[in-house]
Design a protein around this motif. Structure first.
Motif, PDB file in Angstrom:
ATOM      1  N   GLU A 188       7.272  -6.759  -5.352  1.00 28.55           N
ATOM      2  CA  GLU A 188       5.824  -6.843  -5.555  1.00 28.55           C
ATOM      3  C   GLU A 188       5.091  -5.692  -4.857  1.00 28.55           C
ATOM      4  N   ASP A 189       5.631  -5.248  -3.703  1.00 27.16           N
ATOM      5  CA  ASP A 189       5.027  -4.097  -3.026  1.00 27.16           C
ATOM      6  C   ASP A 189       5.196  -2.838  -3.872  1.00 27.16           C
ATOM      7  N   LEU A 190       6.394  -2.690  -4.419  1.00 32.61           N
ATOM      8  CA  LEU A 190       6.670  -1.489  -5.200  1.00 32.61           C
ATOM      9  C   LEU A 190       5.807  -1.451  -6.458  1.00 32.61           C
ATOM     10  N   LEU A 191       5.626  -2.604  -7.088  1.00 39.52           N
ATOM     11  CA  LEU A 191       4.792  -2.663  -8.297  1.00 39.52           C
ATOM     12  C   LEU A 191       3.342  -2.321  -7.988  1.00 39.52           C
ATOM     13  N   THR A 192       2.877  -2.755  -6.796  1.00 40.18           N
ATOM     14  CA  THR A 192       1.481  -2.499  -6.408  1.00 40.18           C
ATOM     15  C   THR A 192       1.184  -1.011  -6.384  1.00 40.18           C
ATOM     16  N   TYR A 193       2.194  -0.225  -5.984  1.00 40.41           N
ATOM     17  CA  TYR A 193       1.970   1.213  -5.825  1.00 40.41           C
ATOM     18  C   TYR A 193       2.653   2.026  -6.924  1.00 40.41           C
ATOM     19  N   ALA A 194       2.877   1.391  -8.062  1.00 44.44           N
ATOM     20  CA  ALA A 194       3.541   2.079  -9.181  1.00 44.44           C
ATOM     21  C   ALA A 194       2.603   3.030  -9.911  1.00 44.44           C
TER      22      ALA A 194
END
Lengths: 478, 478
Positions: free
Chosen positions: B24-30
């Motif tokens: 979810e962190d990675l998706l936030t900053y995609a």
């Protein structure tokens, strides 16, 4: 080294009579306005157009000689001083203003246009090009761009880089490109225009320059204030700088400079005071009257002994011209005048003025100080006899101390003259080794054969093979 | 690729809870604010200080991952969109104004300071920081510097690069250096500050920013003029640009935009007209009254249907806020809004307005146009459904034509948003192959391992070995 084959190549690229190799021609272009520096180039070439410039740079890459583009030779850091293998490029007939685009407030000019000629041409149309180096009646736009020249109006209007929108450039590879353009905003890639401005001939040869113009300010008021001490004048500078008024010009002249100027120009300056400020405000009539009034009050609060307003535009012009003559006037006093441009944050001007005086006393040299005090940009000018090795050594020691002071005070070793040859040994102190390495990497990437003005700003590499580039400290007068 | 060893290294450099790898962190900053672009990074790291940033960049060189510094993610060209091997750096707590130096009119700030917060802090002291991007209430100074952000006041005050005096930067090698400083003038070496500004995270990570300040203009007047045709509004823009008056703001909104804004903000705009200009002049009261009067006359001469002055500062603020909401308002109309920033010389604005309308009709897409018309910087905004491949293709074809038009008219593919990923395929058309190669050479020299934000502005090299960097055109929503 410039081989016979390379000379023939140059003649084929341009014309036989445009490749000069006679001893007197080479001596003429051995130096610029920097004292104590010079070296005869291998040849001098007068290209006709950008295609010829590009061809010369390509030939330089093939034949292994270096190319030094030269403006009017008024530079003060040795930026146009050639090395012995160099071909100096001259642009004497590249002096056309190609287009003044009034709707878009810009002009394409050739690099050989004299700065003051550009001022006049655009002012006739109600427009304004602000950069006004001390040498503006002689120096050229190409040289101004190469050195990112400043001037008297820098406080309000910035320096050359703030006025260049585009460039036509021959790259170190010999490719001709246009950078920037008439759009007011452009973020398509790195800001190569700013990289070129102030690159001192090391990254490109400018063949056309697109300058920004603004509406000409309708009115100017000129104020002269005198002070009983240099420190009081410095305090007035800091007080004006910190006020909500932005003068177009805020110049200081110390007593040594004042006396020299008055003896040279005879414009009625009071040369018994310790320092004088020449202040100009420009803009609309009502606003400049308010500003002039307010600045008068600030000067009086800082213990000015007199505050006078120029009686007429002609009088103001006379005062400005006298200020512009400062270097010339000082240079008459001794055989050699070394002009520097130590620059600090404006609030540190009083401190720097005091330190320069102490440094001059400590090293037993005469230093006249004048300059763009509002910018924090002073021109301590050391008056010596360049044939006296001991005096030269004392002057160099004094400048060492001055540059240490500017760096300590959060300033720079050069505000507007460039690093060239004269200041490259000080550069690592300001930028640190990583900073200098960063510059070197840019140069090496863009000019792998070190064809364009090598050895300026920094040496090619600390561990480069072969002997370092030789730049004799004195002109070879043989 | 980010190895397990590199993740452990990152954790050791900073702290375990500062290295985020949850899905979810990675998706936030995609992605950033650029539609249709995104890719999950390998990790997200929240460094505490410049030393940690330097360590991360050194580790990236050793371990072969890339580093993408990220501001507030409001960018519109994909500059902060990571690649799959990337570590995204966040600066959420780097939001301190470290020093406001009133005498020297500058301020050191951390890169995470929100632009509008800086405005407020300096205006309380009677000072002024001009750059005001549309997203100024969200975006941060670090991102502004990386993208050389513009704003509504660019016509008179320039863009971010005109307001940055110095930077503390982690170089691609992991070295921490300070470039520039408080001196107003500095020509010691190439202009590395300008090279960094607008480098889109590819040449350095900014850890402190020194901004220039000026005295706050005492008064502002706001004028609204409406026009029966877009061309008439464009002609008024060109007439004002060519006059001797420099407005601080000269914005255009076309009917599509006006309707969207009025429906969104309800500030009483006349959405039956074809175009509106929002014009501001600032300075001293007498001068701005004169200027406002003169601009009113110019608009009437260019057949404005109405010309009104804002009734109060609050009313002016409401109008400005409505203008700032243009993109948000347009984005409500369709699932996907692609905002571009085609920029031409100011005199070509009427021509570009006409061409955009014709292009929209030809490709059967809805394009709302608003933007900084006085700068020649328009934001044609294409309203589509990003899930409809045919409509996406029509929008892309329309933008192709728009960029061809801007280049033909002497303009640029991007005035203030940057190239990023979204526009890199258009860059060679504007700069030519030698120009792009020049950019690549700079990047390769300074960042030999292509550690910092690789693949932005240009691909690393046309003949690079290995597969090209993959940037999926659509967010990986798996």
């Amino acid at each position: 080294m410039l081989t016979e084959r390379a000379i023939v190549g140059l003649q084929e690229l341009t014309a036989r009579d445009r490749v000069l190799t006679a001893r007197e021609d080479l001596l003429t272009y051995a130096g610029d306005a920097t004292p104590l520096l010079g070296a005869r180039p291998a040849a001098v070439v007068v290209p006709r157009d950008a295609g010829e410039v590009a061809g010369i740079v390509r030939l330089a890459n093939e034949e292994g000689f270096s190319v030094v583009p030269r403006g009017a030779g008024t530079g003060l850091s040795g930026g146009a001083v050639p090395s012995a293998d160099a071909v100096v490029l001259l642009f004497p007939t590249w002096n056309r203003i190609l287009e003044i685009d009034e709707p878009n407030r810009c002009a394409w000019v050739e690099p050989g246009v004299v700065t003051a000629d550009l001022h006049q041409a655009v002012e006739e149309l109600g427009l304004f090009y602000a950069p006004d180096p001390g040498s503006m009646k002689v120096c050229t736009i190409g040289g101004n761009v190469a050195e990112n020249a400043g001037g008297l109006r820098g406080l309000k209007y910035g320096v050359t880089k703030d006025w260049i929108r585009g460039l036509e450039v021959v790259l170190p590879t010999g490719e001709l490109v246009q950078l920037g353009g008439k759009a007011l905003k452009d973020v398509a890639g790195y800001d190569l225009v700013s990289l070129m401005v102030g690159s001192e001939g090391t990254l490109g040869v400018f063949t056309r320059v697109l300058v920004r113009l603004i509406p000409k300010p309708p009115t100017t008021r000129t104020i002269l204030a005198t002070f009983a001490t240099v420190e009081a004048a410095g305090a007035a500078v800091a007080a004006i700088a910190a006020s909500k008024i932005l003068p177009s010009t805020l110049e200081i002249l110390d007593r040594t400079t004042l006396r020299a100027v008055e003896s040279f120009a005879g414009v009625g300056l009071d040369d018994e005071v310790e320092a004088m400020l020449l202040i100009e405000v420009d803009g609309r009539a009502e606003a400049v009257d308010d500003d002039a009034h307010s600045i008068t009050g600030t000067c009086r609060a800082e213990r000015a002994t007199t505050v006078r307003h120029a009686a007429s535009p002609d009088h103001a012009d006379e005062l400005r011209t006298a200020r512009r003559a400062a270097f010339t006037a000082l240079a008459r006093l001794r055989p050699t005048a070394i002009l520097e441009d130590a620059t600090v944050p404006p609030s540190a001007v009083p401190e720097l003025l005091g330190r320069i005086r102490a440094i001059a006393e400590r090293h037993d040299v005469t230093i006249g100080v004048f300059g763009h005090a509002g910018d924090g940009n002073l021109h301590p000018t050391c008056l010596i006899d360049g044939r006296d090795a001991a005096e030269v050594a004392r002057a160099e020691a004094a400048f060492e101390d001055i540059f240490s002071a500017t760096i300590t005070l959060g300033g720079t070793i050069t505000g507007e003259h460039g690093v060239g040859l004269a200041k490259k040994r000080f550069l690592p102190r300001q930028l640190g080794q990583p900073g200098v390495r960063f510059l070197r990497q840019i140069k090496a990437a863009l000019d792998p054969n070190h064809v364009l003005n090598p050895g300026k700003i920094f040496d090619p590499a600390p561990r480069c093979e072969g002997p370092p580039l030789g730049h004799p400290r004195f002109v070879d007068a043989t």
